[in-house]
Design a protein around this motif. Structure first.
Motif, PDB file in Angstrom:
ATOM      1  N   THR A   1       0.828  -1.204   0.000  1.00  0.00           N
ATOM      2  CA  THR A   1       0.000   0.000   0.000  1.00  0.00           C
ATOM      3  C   THR A   1       0.866   1.258   0.000  1.00  0.00           C
ATOM      4  O   THR A   1       0.556   2.236  -0.695  1.00  0.00           O
ATOM      5  CB  THR A   1      -0.939   0.006   1.212  1.00  0.00           C
ATOM      6  OG1 THR A   1      -1.670  -1.219   1.260  1.00  0.00           O
ATOM      7  CG2 THR A   1      -1.919   1.157   1.135  1.00  0.00           C
ATOM      8  N   GLY A   2       1.943   1.268   0.789  1.00  0.00           N
ATOM      9  CA  GLY A   2       2.843   2.415   0.772  1.00  0.00           C
ATOM     10  C   GLY A   2       3.426   2.662  -0.604  1.00  0.00           C
ATOM     11  O   GLY A   2       3.513   3.803  -1.076  1.00  0.00           O
ATOM     12  N   SER A   3       3.822   1.584  -1.284  1.00  0.00           N
ATOM     13  CA  SER A   3       4.330   1.721  -2.651  1.00  0.00           C
ATOM     14  C   SER A   3       3.235   2.219  -3.589  1.00  0.00           C
ATOM     15  O   SER A   3       3.493   3.024  -4.494  1.00  0.00           O
ATOM     16  CB  SER A   3       4.862   0.375  -3.143  1.00  0.00           C
ATOM     17  OG  SER A   3       5.902  -0.100  -2.302  1.00  0.00           O
ATOM     18  N   GLY A   4       2.010   1.750  -3.361  1.00  0.00           N
ATOM     19  CA  GLY A   4       0.898   2.196  -4.197  1.00  0.00           C
ATOM     20  C   GLY A   4       0.630   3.682  -4.069  1.00  0.00           C
ATOM     21  O   GLY A   4       0.307   4.351  -5.061  1.00  0.00           O
ATOM     22  N   VAL A   5       0.766   4.212  -2.853  1.00  0.00           N
ATOM     23  CA  VAL A   5       0.560   5.648  -2.647  1.00  0.00           C
ATOM     24  C   VAL A   5       1.614   6.456  -3.414  1.00  0.00           C
ATOM     25  O   VAL A   5       1.295   7.455  -4.071  1.00  0.00           O
ATOM     26  CB  VAL A   5       0.599   5.981  -1.145  1.00  0.00           C
ATOM     27  CG1 VAL A   5       0.588   7.490  -0.922  1.00  0.00           C
ATOM     28  CG2 VAL A   5      -0.582   5.337  -0.426  1.00  0.00           C
ATOM     29  N   VAL A   6       2.857   6.013  -3.346  1.00  0.00           N
ATOM     30  CA  VAL A   6       3.927   6.707  -4.075  1.00  0.00           C
ATOM     31  C   VAL A   6       3.717   6.591  -5.582  1.00  0.00           C
ATOM     32  O   VAL A   6       3.882   7.572  -6.328  1.00  0.00           O
ATOM     33  CB  VAL A   6       5.296   6.136  -3.670  1.00  0.00           C
ATOM     34  CG1 VAL A   6       6.412   6.777  -4.506  1.00  0.00           C
ATOM     35  CG2 VAL A   6       5.551   6.372  -2.186  1.00  0.00           C
TER      36      VAL A   6
END
Length: 428
Positions: free
Chosen positions: A369-374
């Motif tokens: 999810t963190g990668s998706g936000v970026v």
């Protein structure tokens, strides 16, 4: 030095984002290339599934280490398929023969270690002149038993605590079969193969009207994966529809709906491709990832579109929008890039700290999810400026004044800050 360093970084960011408006076609080409490379990397790696108990506890947890040690010594306890077969007259010649046939069909596969049922569970029973010790029922034993002997055997099993409720139901209508899978076939990647065998073995008996129920670790996990896939699809479609309605009411244009949705859809695709390429398994929380990426990621697109239309609205009267639109777009990108970058970083950091829990299912959720936000930030700040540079300028959107209620509420909070703080504290 610090100020100069920050200024140079900001300038570098602005220059990089400036290329999206000055070279929109090249930007879109690079984005397509990135999607193709991500697809290739994900295809070469292949998706992984992880639904076992190891996803819920830290790998170094002493209790879990002991659990794994016992699994190696005694075999796994979470890799068994249970089949319950119901029909009247199991303990008749025809019913007993069908029970043996069913157990043989379940045992006939390379994934099966053993099947516990009438043909394998040990029976110790005094039968007059001798004590019988062996399987409850075998083909040879069935041939030597008449209907009366079979009926007596069923009554005995139904009243003995070692068998009733375990091997046979108290009413003798249901038999239980426990299909233990070989430990070498443990894991989500083997569950479809196991369940294909079970379904194929049971199909002829279902066709003959036998009532069958299947449960156990592999069965429930395969069913849950299908539910997870369908559930994620429903959520994505539903949220996409709701977002499309909200975007349509806000921007009142086709581009205002399609561009933000397209940017977040590409970000979601890249997120899933990155998860597969990195070997991060899909688990019980994976259905939440598309929802989070869509909701969090689309805000960057909304900020950029809104600022662009406000920049166009601030142009002097009589100025042609087509002439000033490129400069207005560059200003909008520069104004929103740094603010959205900070919000994306702070949001992603909140997810990136989840791996510190040591729990694999939370670690996977945090990283993906963190990668998706970026990725949503990068996609929004590349795809949207490039597309907007190629499209005719949209209708200007003047800054909207707050409603009367919101304005009065803000004035009240500013005029009476202590009272506002006390009231909020009491509410909390």
């Amino acid at each position: 030095m610090k100020a100069g360093s920050g200024e140079s970084k900001a300038t570098l960011l602005e220059r990089a984002l400036g290329l999206t408006t000055s070279r929109p076609k090249a930007t879109l080409g690079v984005l397509v290339l990135v999607c193709l490379l991500a697809t290739g990397a994900a295809f070469l790696r292949g998706p992984r599934l992880a639904f076992g108990v190891e996803q819920f506890v830290p790998a170094e947890d002493p209790a879990f280490l002991r659990y794994e040690e016992l699994n190696q010594q005694f075999g796994r306890d979470d890799n068994t398929v249970f089949v319950f077969a119901t029909r009247p007259g199991w303990f008749t010649p025809a019913g007993a023969a069908q029970a043996l046939e069913l157990q043989g069909a379940l045992a006939g596969d390379e994934t099966v270690e053993e099947v516990l049922g009438l043909a394998s569970v040990t029976l110790i029973r005094d039968e007059g002149r001798e004590t019988y010790v062996g399987p409850v029922l075998t083909p040879a034993r069935l041939e030597s038993m008449d209907e009366r002997a079979l009926a007596e055997l069923g009554s005995y099993l139904a009243r003995e605590p070692a068998y009733t409720g375990r091997l046979v139901s108290p009413d003798q209508q249901t038999l239980a079969f426990a299909l233990r899978v070989k430990d070498s076939y443990y894991g989500g990647q083997h569950h479809p193969q196991i369940m294909r065998h079970v379904d194929a073995a049971l199909a002829p008996f279902r066709a003959r009207g036998l009532e069958l129920a299947v449960t156990g670790g592999p069965a429930t996990q395969v069913a849950y994966k299908e539910f997870l896939r369908a559930d994620a699809g429903r959520f994505v479609l539903l949220i996409g529809a709701l977002l499309a309605i909200a975007l349509g009411l806000t921007f009142r244009s086709v581009a205002g709906v399609l561009l933000p949705l397209g940017a977040t859809a590409i970000a979601l695709y890249l997120t899933i491709a990155l998860q597969v390429a990195l070997g991060i398994p899909f688990n019980l929380l994976s259905s939440a990832v598309p929802v989070l990426v869509l909701i969090v990621g689309i805000s960057d697109s909304i900020h950029l579109l809104t600022r662009y239309r406000e920049e166009l609205a601030e142009l002097p009267p009589g100025v042609l929008l087509a002439d000033e639109a490129p400069a207005a777009l560059r200003r909008a990108v520069q104004a929103t890039a740094r603010a959205c970058l900070m919000t994306s970083i702070t949001t992603s950091v909140g997810f990136f700290v989840l791996p510190t829990t040591g729990i694999p299912i939370l670690a996977a959720l945090g990283i993906v999810t963190g990668s998706g936000v970026v990725l949503a930030y990068l996609t929004s700040l590349t795809l949207l400026p490039a597309c907007l540079a190629l499209l005719p300028p949209p209708r200007p959107l003047p800054p909207t004044a707050p409603s009367g209620f919101v304005a009065r509420l803000g004035d009240l909070a500013m005029d009476r800050p202590r009272t506002t703080a006390i009231v909020l504290g009491l509410i909390l």
